[in-house]
Design a protein around this motif. Structure first.
Motif, PDB file in Angstrom:
ATOM      1  N   ILE A 254      43.901  70.876  38.272  1.00  0.00           N
ATOM      2  CA  ILE A 254      43.964  71.851  37.190  1.00  0.00           C
ATOM      3  C   ILE A 254      45.247  71.598  36.420  1.00  0.00           C
ATOM      4  CG2 ILE A 254      44.160  74.280  36.576  1.00  0.00           C
ATOM      5  CD1 ILE A 254      42.598  74.969  39.095  1.00  0.00           C
ATOM      6  N   SER A 255      45.117  71.338  35.136  1.00  0.00           N
ATOM      7  CA  SER A 255      46.264  71.094  34.268  1.00  0.00           C
ATOM      8  C   SER A 255      46.745  72.437  33.714  1.00  0.00           C
ATOM      9  CB  SER A 255      45.860  70.149  33.128  1.00  0.00           C
ATOM     10  OG  SER A 255      46.946  69.876  32.292  1.00  0.00           O
ATOM     11  N   ALA A 256      47.941  72.842  34.082  1.00  0.00           N
ATOM     12  CA  ALA A 256      48.449  74.174  33.753  1.00  0.00           C
ATOM     13  C   ALA A 256      49.307  74.128  32.489  1.00  0.00           C
ATOM     14  CB  ALA A 256      49.244  74.740  34.914  1.00  0.00           C
ATOM     15  N   GLU A 257      48.748  74.563  31.391  1.00  0.00           N
ATOM     16  CA  GLU A 257      49.519  74.686  30.154  1.00  0.00           C
ATOM     17  C   GLU A 257      50.556  75.799  30.302  1.00  0.00           C
ATOM     18  OE1 GLU A 257      49.320  72.602  27.745  1.00  0.00           O
ATOM     19  OE2 GLU A 257      47.466  71.554  28.306  1.00  0.00           O
ATOM     20  N   ASP A 258      51.533  75.813  29.427  1.00  0.00           N
ATOM     21  CA  ASP A 258      52.564  76.850  29.462  1.00  0.00           C
ATOM     22  C   ASP A 258      51.902  78.219  29.325  1.00  0.00           C
ATOM     23  OD1 ASP A 258      55.183  77.803  29.576  1.00  0.00           O
ATOM     24  OD2 ASP A 258      55.375  77.818  27.395  1.00  0.00           O
ATOM     25  N   GLY A 259      52.190  79.119  30.281  1.00  0.00           N
ATOM     26  CA  GLY A 259      51.583  80.441  30.266  1.00  0.00           C
ATOM     27  C   GLY A 259      50.296  80.550  31.060  1.00  0.00           C
ATOM     28  N   PHE A 260      49.875  79.462  31.690  1.00  0.00           N
ATOM     29  CA  PHE A 260      48.648  79.472  32.499  1.00  0.00           C
ATOM     30  C   PHE A 260      48.758  80.532  33.600  1.00  0.00           C
ATOM     31  CE2 PHE A 260      46.502  77.926  36.379  1.00  0.00           C
ATOM     32  CZ  PHE A 260      45.198  77.807  35.922  1.00  0.00           C
ATOM     33  N   ARG A 261      47.639  81.213  33.860  1.00  0.00           N
ATOM     34  CA  ARG A 261      47.582  82.216  34.915  1.00  0.00           C
ATOM     35  C   ARG A 261      46.396  81.945  35.827  1.00  0.00           C
ATOM     36  NH1 ARG A 261      50.513  87.059  33.843  1.00  0.00           N
ATOM     37  NH2 ARG A 261      51.590  86.964  31.816  1.00  0.00           N
ATOM     38  N   CYS A 262      46.554  82.274  37.093  1.00  0.00           N
ATOM     39  CA  CYS A 262      45.429  82.196  38.016  1.00  0.00           C
ATOM     40  C   CYS A 262      45.621  83.239  39.110  1.00  0.00           C
ATOM     41  CB  CYS A 262      45.271  80.802  38.598  1.00  0.00           C
ATOM     42  SG  CYS A 262      46.543  80.318  39.767  1.00  0.00           S
ATOM     43  N   SER A 263      44.553  83.482  39.858  1.00  0.00           N
ATOM     44  CA  SER A 263      44.566  84.518  40.885  1.00  0.00           C
ATOM     45  C   SER A 263      44.234  83.917  42.252  1.00  0.00           C
ATOM     46  CB  SER A 263      43.536  85.607  40.565  1.00  0.00           C
ATOM     47  OG  SER A 263      43.811  86.208  39.319  1.00  0.00           O
ATOM     48  N   LEU A 264      44.940  84.400  43.243  1.00  0.00           N
ATOM     49  CA  LEU A 264      44.627  84.142  44.642  1.00  0.00           C
ATOM     50  C   LEU A 264      44.204  85.494  45.212  1.00  0.00           C
ATOM     51  CD1 LEU A 264      44.751  82.078  47.069  1.00  0.00           C
ATOM     52  CD2 LEU A 264      47.005  83.074  47.555  1.00  0.00           C
ATOM     53  N   ALA A 265      42.888  85.713  45.322  1.00  0.00           N
ATOM     54  CA  ALA A 265      42.370  87.044  45.628  1.00  0.00           C
ATOM     55  C   ALA A 265      42.961  88.019  44.604  1.00  0.00           C
ATOM     56  CB  ALA A 265      42.671  87.428  47.073  1.00  0.00           C
ATOM     57  N   SER A 266      43.686  89.037  45.051  1.00  0.00           N
ATOM     58  CA  SER A 266      44.242  90.022  44.117  1.00  0.00           C
ATOM     59  C   SER A 266      45.645  89.672  43.635  1.00  0.00           C
ATOM     60  CB  SER A 266      44.275  91.396  44.785  1.00  0.00           C
ATOM     61  OG  SER A 266      45.084  91.352  45.951  1.00  0.00           O
ATOM     62  N   ARG A 267      46.143  88.524  44.036  1.00  0.00           N
ATOM     63  CA  ARG A 267      47.532  88.145  43.745  1.00  0.00           C
ATOM     64  C   ARG A 267      47.563  87.249  42.516  1.00  0.00           C
ATOM     65  NH1 ARG A 267      51.386  87.173  48.839  1.00  0.00           N
ATOM     66  NH2 ARG A 267      53.398  86.823  47.804  1.00  0.00           N
ATOM     67  N   GLU A 268      48.384  87.604  41.520  1.00  0.00           N
ATOM     68  CA  GLU A 268      48.414  86.892  40.244  1.00  0.00           C
ATOM     69  C   GLU A 268      49.627  85.972  40.169  1.00  0.00           C
ATOM     70  OE1 GLU A 268      46.166  87.104  37.781  1.00  0.00           O
ATOM     71  OE2 GLU A 268      44.927  88.504  38.940  1.00  0.00           O
ATOM     72  N   PHE A 269      49.411  84.814  39.539  1.00  0.00           N
ATOM     73  CA  PHE A 269      50.476  83.846  39.333  1.00  0.00           C
ATOM     74  C   PHE A 269      50.524  83.415  37.877  1.00  0.00           C
ATOM     75  CE2 PHE A 269      49.140  83.524  43.713  1.00  0.00           C
ATOM     76  CZ  PHE A 269      50.341  83.539  44.405  1.00  0.00           C
ATOM     77  N   GLU A 270      51.729  83.292  37.353  1.00  0.00           N
ATOM     78  CA  GLU A 270      51.943  82.799  35.990  1.00  0.00           C
ATOM     79  C   GLU A 270      52.786  81.531  36.054  1.00  0.00           C
ATOM     80  OE1 GLU A 270      54.471  83.810  31.927  1.00  0.00           O
ATOM     81  OE2 GLU A 270      54.443  85.251  33.585  1.00  0.00           O
ATOM     82  N   PHE A 271      52.374  80.514  35.316  1.00  0.00           N
ATOM     83  CA  PHE A 271      53.083  79.237  35.273  1.00  0.00           C
ATOM     84  C   PHE A 271      53.770  79.107  33.913  1.00  0.00           C
ATOM     85  CE2 PHE A 271      49.908  78.976  38.431  1.00  0.00           C
ATOM     86  CZ  PHE A 271      50.245  77.997  39.340  1.00  0.00           C
ATOM     87  N   PHE A 272      55.039  78.763  33.916  1.00  0.00           N
ATOM     88  CA  PHE A 272      55.732  78.540  32.646  1.00  0.00           C
ATOM     89  C   PHE A 272      56.552  77.257  32.734  1.00  0.00           C
ATOM     90  CE2 PHE A 272      58.552  81.109  35.193  1.00  0.00           C
ATOM     91  CZ  PHE A 272      59.850  80.774  34.841  1.00  0.00           C
ATOM     92  N   HIS A 273      56.531  76.479  31.663  1.00  0.00           N
ATOM     93  CA  HIS A 273      57.132  75.155  31.658  1.00  0.00           C
ATOM     94  C   HIS A 273      58.654  75.247  31.626  1.00  0.00           C
ATOM     95  CE1 HIS A 273      53.259  73.046  30.023  1.00  0.00           C
ATOM     96  NE2 HIS A 273      53.053  73.723  31.138  1.00  0.00           N
ATOM     97  N   THR A 274      59.286  74.404  32.437  1.00  0.00           N
ATOM     98  CA  THR A 274      60.752  74.395  32.554  1.00  0.00           C
ATOM     99  C   THR A 274      61.232  72.950  32.632  1.00  0.00           C
ATOM    100  OG1 THR A 274      60.471  74.693  34.955  1.00  0.00           O
ATOM    101  CG2 THR A 274      60.977  76.662  33.652  1.00  0.00           C
ATOM    102  N   GLU A 275      61.489  72.357  31.496  1.00  0.00           N
ATOM    103  CA  GLU A 275      62.004  70.986  31.474  1.00  0.00           C
ATOM    104  C   GLU A 275      63.504  70.987  31.759  1.00  0.00           C
ATOM    105  OE1 GLU A 275      60.847  68.737  28.090  1.00  0.00           O
ATOM    106  OE2 GLU A 275      58.728  69.298  28.238  1.00  0.00           O
ATOM    107  N   GLY A 276      64.072  69.799  31.764  1.00  0.00           N
ATOM    108  CA  GLY A 276      65.504  69.648  32.029  1.00  0.00           C
ATOM    109  C   GLY A 276      65.740  68.843  33.279  1.00  0.00           C
ATOM    110  N   HIS A 277      65.044  69.197  34.350  1.00  0.00           N
ATOM    111  CA  HIS A 277      65.073  68.374  35.562  1.00  0.00           C
ATOM    112  C   HIS A 277      64.009  67.285  35.477  1.00  0.00           C
ATOM    113  CE1 HIS A 277      65.448  67.275  39.776  1.00  0.00           C
ATOM    114  NE2 HIS A 277      64.136  67.367  39.893  1.00  0.00           N
ATOM    115  N   ALA A 278      62.824  67.661  35.033  1.00  0.00           N
ATOM    116  CA  ALA A 278      61.717  66.724  34.851  1.00  0.00           C
ATOM    117  C   ALA A 278      60.822  67.260  33.745  1.00  0.00           C
ATOM    118  CB  ALA A 278      60.917  66.567  36.136  1.00  0.00           C
TER     119      ALA A 278
END
Length: 312
Positions: free
Chosen positions: A134-158
């Motif tokens: 799964i390619s996660a664009e900036d702001g991508f969200r997904c759920s693990l059962a009732s638990r929510e996760f947000e992905f945000f891009h953070t360059e600088g290290h990689a």
């Protein structure tokens, strides 16, 4: 070695180089599970054993979240995915093709470590089928059962780095974007945090921006791959900015040396030892050097690469 944290999170020492250097985190929600970072192929058995903490089987794992594709974080992803029939691997868009075909990833790491050291550290790197990525664009969200996760891009290290906000714990899984914090370096003041600038994508401006982006999410805690959970403290933000600026100044100072990389590594080590003294570290100077030496060498390599490519 593993440690059960709050909010159904298990910190798993992946036995990379030495104990206490790198961790994977297993997250559980309503009988479903996800891993954040995997360590190397050598780490897979440890990750699977952690499922026993919750009496879960591998088919209960829905996701493998990778903060980025450096091999101490993602080298074991392909081998782990083979053991997880229902899991999909979530990765930054710049990382998906390298997980599907790790040829360039392997070559780049061999260039840094050499063939013999690479094999000892990482073993074989298995590809992951494209339909399980799964390619996660900036702001991508997904759920693990009732638990929510947000992905945000953070360059600088990689350039292929993102961080993951966990709704249940209020924490952020920061990979390497908020630096390193080894438990041996804790003092009565708390954790000691410093940047990692390993090759080949270090960018100081982006690194500063990523530190601020993480802080702007107002996390209650940070889950660092190196090493695990720390309660968030605003002083860490200032410490990271101060150290990033110092690393750049030291690179400028030693850029003209005959042996820039060696001299810069020594200067980085001296800087960190000075900061550790201010921090009240209870370790001896020799013990402090032992903890930070490898990172100083790798940081120097990344800083020299940045200088030669973008500043020279």
């Amino acid at each position: 070695m593993q440690q059960l944290l709050e909010h159904d999170i298990v910190a798993i020492d992946v036995d990379y180089v030495r104990p206490g250097l790198a961790t994977s985190h297993l997250i559980v929600a309503d009988g479903r599970a996800a891993y954040v970072d995997t360590g190397t192929t050598h780490s897979v058995s440890r990750l699977l054993q952690a499922l026993d903490t919750f009496d879960l089987e591998p088919d209960a794992v829905d996701f493998v979240f990778l903060t980025h594709i450096h091999l101490d974080h993602a080298g074991g992803a392909g081998a782990l995915m083979r053991e997880l029939p229902n899991a999909r691997c979530v990765v930054h868009p710049r990382g998906t093709r390298h997980l599907a075909d790790p040829t360039k990833l392997i070559a780049g790491s061999i260039a840094v470590y050499g063939e013999k050291r690479f094999r000892a550290l990482y073993g074989d790197i298995d590809p992951i089928p494209s339909d399980r990525l799964i390619s996660a664009e900036d702001g991508f969200r997904c759920s693990l059962a009732s638990r929510e996760f947000e992905f945000f891009h953070t360059e600088g290290h990689a350039r292929h780095h993102h961080c993951i906000v966990d709704s249940a714990s209020g924490g952020i899984f920061t990979g390497d974007s908020f630096g390193l914090s080894y438990r041996e370096l804790d003092s009565p003041r708390g954790p000691f945090v410093f940047p990692t600038t390993t090759p080949v994508h270090f960018d100081p401006e982006a690194a500063h921006a990523s530190v601020d982006a993480i802080a702007a999410k107002s996390p209650t805690k940070l889950f660092l791959t190196h090493y695990s959970e720390i309660a968030f403290d605003p002083r860490f933000v200032a410490d990271m900015h101060t150290a990033l600026d110092a690393f750049v100044r030291l690179t400028e100072t030693h850029a003209g040396d005959a042996d820039t990389e060696t001299n810069l590594a020594t200067a980085l080590e001296d800087y960190l030892l000075e900061r550790l003294a201010e921090h009240g570290s209870t370790l001896s100077v020799a013990e402090q050097r032992q903890v930070v030496a490898m990172d100083c060498e790798l940081n120097a390599q990344g800083l020299v690469h940045w200088w030669q490519r973008y500043r020279a």
